[in-house]
Design an enzyme around this catalytic site. Structure first.
Site, PDB file in Angstrom:
ATOM      1  N   ASP A 103       2.432   4.169   0.215  1.00 52.17           N
ATOM      2  CA  ASP A 103       1.568   4.855  -0.749  1.00 52.17           C
ATOM      3  C   ASP A 103       2.225   6.127  -1.271  1.00 52.17           C
ATOM      4  OD1 ASP A 103      -0.756   4.350  -2.065  1.00 52.17           O
ATOM      5  OD2 ASP A 103      -2.070   5.413  -0.671  1.00 52.17           O
ATOM      6  N   ASP A 160      -7.339   1.503  -0.003  1.00 51.26           N
ATOM      7  CA  ASP A 160      -7.833   2.723   0.626  1.00 51.26           C
ATOM      8  C   ASP A 160      -9.136   2.484   1.378  1.00 51.26           C
ATOM      9  OD1 ASP A 160      -5.691   4.125  -0.514  1.00 51.26           O
ATOM     10  OD2 ASP A 160      -6.781   4.383  -2.391  1.00 51.26           O
TER      11      ASP A 160
END
Length: 476
Positions: A331, A391
């Protein structure tokens, strides 16, 4: 680039108004922060010319007007100097490509004082269709809101999905333990078992596939986006069915069955399947309808995340640490590091999430909620607050493992509750940093440390770290 708003008003009674996105350079000029201090000018459409020479426009046509011309080979400030010398009071430059920063050398054009802004050519066409040929325009740039209330909705959806997914995984684990204790139910339970267990090797392979897929999407977005949309429709329909079937299964009435292909099928489950397929098809057809399609996408997305968290089992805390750690690096790299590699200086992660190069098709891999605070960003950038499925799913797998560990050790849900609270704290921290930095954030940068550290502290405090680390294999 600095984003602003072009406020256009038609000549009808009452006048029809509409706002459009513009990009300008605040080092060249400043725009009013509201319409109260803005001056309206009559718009002169000269998109048939690029205004690289003063001979292109008849004299007197631009005097005291806002002029729109096409983007051409000459610089923005060269156009501005020609427009200003012809008496124009505002210059709009229409672009058929993506809006880019206005970055000419102002020191060579100190005499240029009129406002210059870049606007989409499609917006000029829309302006004529909606407002007519006689249009008055002005420019202004309202300040960005410090916080958007859509974040609260995103927060509630994310925490609800993670908590419910973890709880559902714990219910499945409890049923497994009961089936093991009862030999008569063991074979029936084994047939119903649909879980997939991640090992450290499959975790690494999964992260590598994520990296390759993201890069492929960046370079071949306009083709692969339809593959992802098709996969999402199929997977979300199946996930929604699994979620609704689990709820319907708890209702004792209406259990009539029909026999088909030597199988007994509940009639109510057939209706549930038809409903789920219809929901996915409706979303696929109307996916670009911003007024309400986001609600359907969020419902399908929540079902997809819930089913993923429940189905994918982490065998131990060791696998959770490897998965969350690698995806944290993934990420951060694709959000913060790739802007130094790409030609346009944009983050690969943000570009793919928003649809690179102005592509109208968006990837359905996010929970999205319309921004409630009006600003230039809602016109120019993304009119939605976004949270990626990853997420929710990635920390959700750790929350689900904590819940299953609670069931295995009869620990009164202490791991599950602590990890869920840590996830909520991580989300709040993400929103705070987002408001301070005014740029997209890799949420896992804040969610992963919060959930991993909290789970580790609980296990250490309860003197169960070794058992928590090795999971169900510890007894073996």
């Amino acid at each position: 680039a600095d984003e602003g708003i072009l406020h256009a008003s038609g000549s009808g009674v009452p006048p029809v108004t509409k706002d459009y996105c513009i990009v300008y350079n605040s080092n060249w000029m400043s725009l009013p922060k509201s319409l109260d201090n803005a001056t309206f000018r009559t718009l002169e459409n000269l998109t048939s010319t690029v205004l690289c020479s003063s001979s292109e426009v008849p004299s007197g046509l631009m005097k005291d007007k806002a002029v729109v011309v096409m983007r051409g080979n000459c610089t923005f400030l060269e156009k501005a100097r020609i427009a200003q010398s012809s008496g124009a009071k505002m210059l709009l430059i229409a672009s058929k490509t993506r809006l880019s920063p206005l970055s000419d050398n102002k020191t060579d054009f100190e005499d240029v004082t009129l406002p210059v802004a870049l606007i989409r050519y499609n917006d000029i066409v829309d302006m004529q269709l909606v407002l007519g040929n006689e249009v008055n325009v002005t420019l202004y740039s309202p300040p960005l809101p410090e916080f958007d209330c859509s974040m609260v909705v995103i927060f509630l959806i994310a925490v609800f999905t993670v908590a419910l997914g973890g709880y559902w995984s714990g219910v499945a684990e409890l049923e497994n333990l009961k089936a093991i204790a009862s030999p008569g139910e063991r074979e029936t339970r084994r047939k119903k078992e649909e879980n997939v267990t991640f090992t450290p090797v499959t975790v690494i392979l999964f992260v590598v596939i994520c990296c390759v897929m993201l890069v492929l999407l960046y370079f071949f977005y306009k083709w692969l986006v339809y593959v992802i949309i098709s996969v999402f429709c199929l997977a979300s329909a199946m996930s929604l069915y699994n979620c609704l079937a689990a709820l319907v299964g708890e209702i004792p009435c209406g259990q009539c069955r029909i026999t088909c292909c030597n199988k007994n099928i509940e009639v109510r489950l057939i209706f549930v399947a038809v409903f789920c397929i219809a929901a996915a098809v409706v979303w696929a057809v109307f996916r670009n309808e911003d007024r309400w399609a986001w609600i359907l996408q969020d419902i399908l997305g929540v079902a997809f995340c819930l089913n993923f968290i429940k189905t994918l089992k982490m065998p131990n805390f060791k696998s959770c640490v490897i998965l969350l750690g690698l995806l944290l690096l993934y990420d951060v790299f694709f959000v913060f590091i790739t802007p130094f590699i790409t030609k346009n200086g944009a983050s690969i992660m943000v570009e793919v999430a928003a649809g690179p190069f102005g592509n109208s098709e968006k990837l359905p891999v996010v929970i999205r909620v319309p921004r409630l605070e009006y600003s230039a960003s809602t016109l120019c950038d993304i009119p939605f607050s976004l949270l990626g499925f990853g997420d929710i799913i990635v920390p959700g797998l750790l929350v689900a493992y904590c819940r299953r560990f609670d069931v295995q050790t009869s620990s009164s849900s202490i791991y599950f509750i602590s990890c869920t609270i840590a996830y909520a704290v991580g989300m709040v921290l993400t929103f705070i940093v987002l408001a301070l930095m005014k740029m997209g954030q890799p949420a896992l940068l804040y969610l992963v440390p919060c959930t991993l550290i909290t789970s580790s502290l609980v296990a250490w405090r309860r003197k169960e770290m070794k058992k928590f680390w090795k999971g169900s294999s510890y007894q073996v």
